[in-house]
Design an enzyme around this catalytic site. Structure first.
Site, mmCIF file in Angstrom:
data_model
loop_
_atom_site.group_PDB
_atom_site.id
_atom_site.type_symbol
_atom_site.label_atom_id
_atom_site.label_comp_id
_atom_site.label_asym_id
_atom_site.label_seq_id
_atom_site.Cartn_x
_atom_site.Cartn_y
_atom_site.Cartn_z
ATOM 1 C CG HIS A 186 -2.090 -0.984 0.932
ATOM 2 N ND1 HIS A 186 -2.066 -2.270 1.409
ATOM 3 C CD2 HIS A 186 -3.213 -0.870 0.198
ATOM 4 C CE1 HIS A 186 -3.143 -2.887 0.989
ATOM 5 N NE2 HIS A 186 -3.855 -2.075 0.259
ATOM 6 C CD GLU A 428 -9.737 -7.727 -2.160
ATOM 7 O OE1 GLU A 428 -8.721 -7.086 -2.452
ATOM 8 O OE2 GLU A 428 -10.529 -7.351 -1.265
ATOM 9 C CG ASP A 452 -5.310 -8.320 -1.299
ATOM 10 O OD1 ASP A 452 -4.247 -8.622 -0.724
ATOM 11 O OD2 ASP A 452 -6.004 -7.350 -0.970
ATOM 12 C CB CYS A 499 -10.233 -1.302 -8.422
ATOM 13 S SG CYS A 499 -10.518 -2.561 -7.176
HETATM 14 C C1 PEP Z 1 -6.392 -5.204 -4.549
HETATM 15 O O1 PEP Z 1 -6.191 -6.055 -3.687
HETATM 16 O O2 PEP Z 1 -6.081 -5.350 -5.745
HETATM 17 C C2 PEP Z 1 -7.034 -3.934 -4.190
HETATM 18 C C3 PEP Z 1 -7.372 -3.056 -5.107
HETATM 19 O O3 PEP Z 1 -7.209 -3.647 -2.866
HETATM 20 P P1 PEP Z 1 -6.002 -3.193 -1.899
HETATM 21 O O4 PEP Z 1 -4.805 -2.923 -2.756
HETATM 22 O O5 PEP Z 1 -6.460 -1.999 -1.168
HETATM 23 O O6 PEP Z 1 -5.828 -4.391 -1.031
HETATM 24 MG MG MG Z 2 -7.147 -5.880 -1.757
#
Ligand code: PEP
Ligand code: MG
Length: 539
Positions: A186, A428, A452, A499
């Site tokens: 993140h 995910e 994920d 996303c």
């Molecule tokens: C993902 O897991 O691809 C996602 C968009 O959520 P995050 O990156 O916040 O876990």
């Molecule tokens: Mg995620």
């Protein structure tokens, strides 16, 4: 000039003075006869700690509430407390350095507070330790108060947590370098959203000797230049001008429809983690918000944000987007996104543990407050709800049933919300992708979280730099799961988006569209370049 290499997680050139940030405090005690100097250092550190506390108090008052800000008022008084200050000074007069004097005094006062009967006074033990640490950090130059930075700064750290990265948002930061870290974390995602060139995995960068030295980052090649020579500076400045020029050229894609040459329209959205990112979304002309990572609201708060506070944030997002879709993902706390006040026990394997929807389905009071705030905001724009980390149909049904309870409560209170609000899920986990035919029958849309999805499919921890090279988002298994999900969604007549970070990978855009992906949600900085790509495709 010294050159070092790492992995660029966000392109672009950045210049600035190096600031080494380490929040590890190892207080060394030594004897010194220069008492006046130590007292002066102590006084300066107290002033700095005091200012930091006051600005934290003001920020908390503004962002969270007056009551929550009170603790910082107590802290500011403790820093100025005569008994505390004179106890530190008398230790300094005894011939020791300021850091050790503050540490010993803090420990002594904490012990005194703990020995008292009154529970309110007992709690002050943690506070006196807290303010003493803040003063020690100021003494050691280890406080990261980004707002105080006068010059453009490149922050160097062993690693940064998402909440530390968020603090950088408000300061004079031009980029960051970490010794550890992973490109899928993140922290890296935040760097992209905040438009900060960043390089991770740079060995030996934490050397104290680099503090305050001019440096440059080339985020696209992952190269760091410490004390760059004139030739290198000139080359990098030219490269920056060229890339700024390319960005300028993309401006003509603002206001342009995202349609392929064959007439297929794609919803091109952006990801945000906080309201500050909204300006970037609008500046880059995203057609909606495809992922609002609401857990950052919780991470930036000292306690649970109330329904009213959350409502105001979601409402402002809905209004600012003026009728464009805002997909609000419910809390995805856990794994690397930690919030102390949730009191989640330490886990061996947090990414696979108690996180996201699992927490919400158990701690329904927190979940309901958030759902109520989102529903209320839905009366002010086009809001959609998205549940993270779904693995089973039961989880989706349970989450929807709690949502229905909240809707009934709002009906009962006569509060307006969008009765046709869309409810979608993040795909995910491999489980969700494999049963996407079943899940598609009970939700309105899918958004594939490739970050994920890759971690869980390939059994590669997205946080672990040691297995970075195995984090292969192009692995055939990931591509197949995306395709299966999009095809199953089509069969049930719902739409699919991506996303996760892979959504911005232009080498796959054509494939995604061919497979039936309808929406791509990316960091705001990638929107215009992706629109250019899509409008040039014959799919
Ligand atoms: C993902 O897991 O691809 C996602 C968009 O959520 P995050 O990156 O916040 O876990
Ligand atoms: Mg995620």
């Amino acid at each position: 000039m010294i050159t070092k290499n790492g992995k660029g997680v966000f392109g672009g050139i950045a210049f600035g003075k190096i600031h080494i940030f380490s929040d590890h405090i190892d207080v060394k005690k030594y004897f010194t006869s220069d008492t006046a100097k130590e007292k002066e250092r102590f006084e300066r550190a107290c002033n700095k700690a005091f200012d930091e506390t006051i600005s934290l108090m003001e920020k908390t008052k503004e962002d969270v509430g007056k009551k929550e800000a009170e603790i910082f008022e107590i802290h500011s008084m403790m820093i100025r407390d005569e008994e505390y200050v004179s106890a530190v000074e008398s230790r300094i007069e005894g011939g020791i350095n300021a850091e050790a004097a503050v540490k010993e005094t803090g420990d002594e006062f904490a012990e005194k507070f703990l020995s008292l009967e009154d529970s309110y006074m007992k709690q002050r033990a943690a506070d006196v330790i807290d303010i003493s640490e803040r003063i020690i950090k100021a003494l050691m130059g280890k406080s990261l108060n980004a707002k105080d930075l006068k010059e453009k700064t490149i922050v160097v750290a062993h690693d940064l947590t998402p909440s530390q990265t968020v603090q950088l948002r408000e300061g004079n930061i031009s980029g960051f370098i970490t010794e550890g870290g992973s490109g899928n974390s993140h922290t890296a995602i935040l760097a992209r959203t905040m438009n900060l060139p960043a390089v991770i995995g740079v060995k030996g960068i934490m050397d104290e000797a680099y503090e305050g030295i001019d440096a440059a980052i080339d985020g696209s090649s992952g190269t760091i230049y410490i004390a760059p020579n004139n030739t290198t500076m000139k080359r990098l400045e030219d490269k920056k001008i060229k890339s700024d020029g390319e960005k300028e050229l993309l401006q003509k894609y603002k206001g342009v429809k995202t349609v392929t040459k064959s007439g297929k329209e794609i919803m091109l959205y952006a990801n945000i983690s906080n309201m500050a990112d909204l300006d970037m979304v609008l500046a880059n002309d995203a057609e909606g918000i495809g992922l609002f990572r609401t857990e950052f609201i919780f991470m930036e708060s000292r306690t649970f944000p109330s329904e009213e506070e959350q409502f105001e944030i979601y409402k402002r997002a809905a209004e600012k987007m003026g009728g464009r879709r805002v997909i609000i993902r419910t809390l995805d706390i856990g794994a690397d996104k930690k919030v102390d006040y949730f009191d989640i026990p330490e886990e061996e394997n947090p990414a696979m543990g108690f996180r996201a929807i699992r927490i919400c389905l158990e701690r329904t009071n927190i979940f309901k407050v958030q759902l109520k705030a989102i529903l209320r905001a839905s009366a002010f724009g086009k809001v959609a709800i998205m549940f993270p980390m779904i693995c089973t149909l039961e989880e989706l049904r349970k989450a929807k049933s709690i949502l229905n309870e909240v809707k009934l409560e709002l009906d009962f209170a006569g509060i307006k919300y969008d009765r046709n609000i869309e409810v979608g899920i993040m795909v995910e986990t491999p489980a969700a992708a494999i049963i996407s035919d079943i899940l598609a029958q009970e939700c309105d849309f899918f958004s594939i979280g490739t970050n994920d999805l890759t971690q869980y499919t390939l059994a590669v921890d997205r946080q672990n730099s040691k297995v970075n090279s195995q984090f292969d988002t192009h692995h055939e298994s990931i591509l197949r799961l995306i395709r299966i999900t999009a095809e199953n969604a089509k069969k049930e007549g719902i739409w699919t988006g991506i996303c996760g970070e892979l959504g911005a990978d232009e080498s796959l855009t054509e494939k995604f569209i061919k497979w039936g992906v309808d929406e791509l949600s990316v960091s705001p900085v990638y929107v215009l370049s992706l629109r250019k790509k899509i409008t040039e495709l014959y799919v």
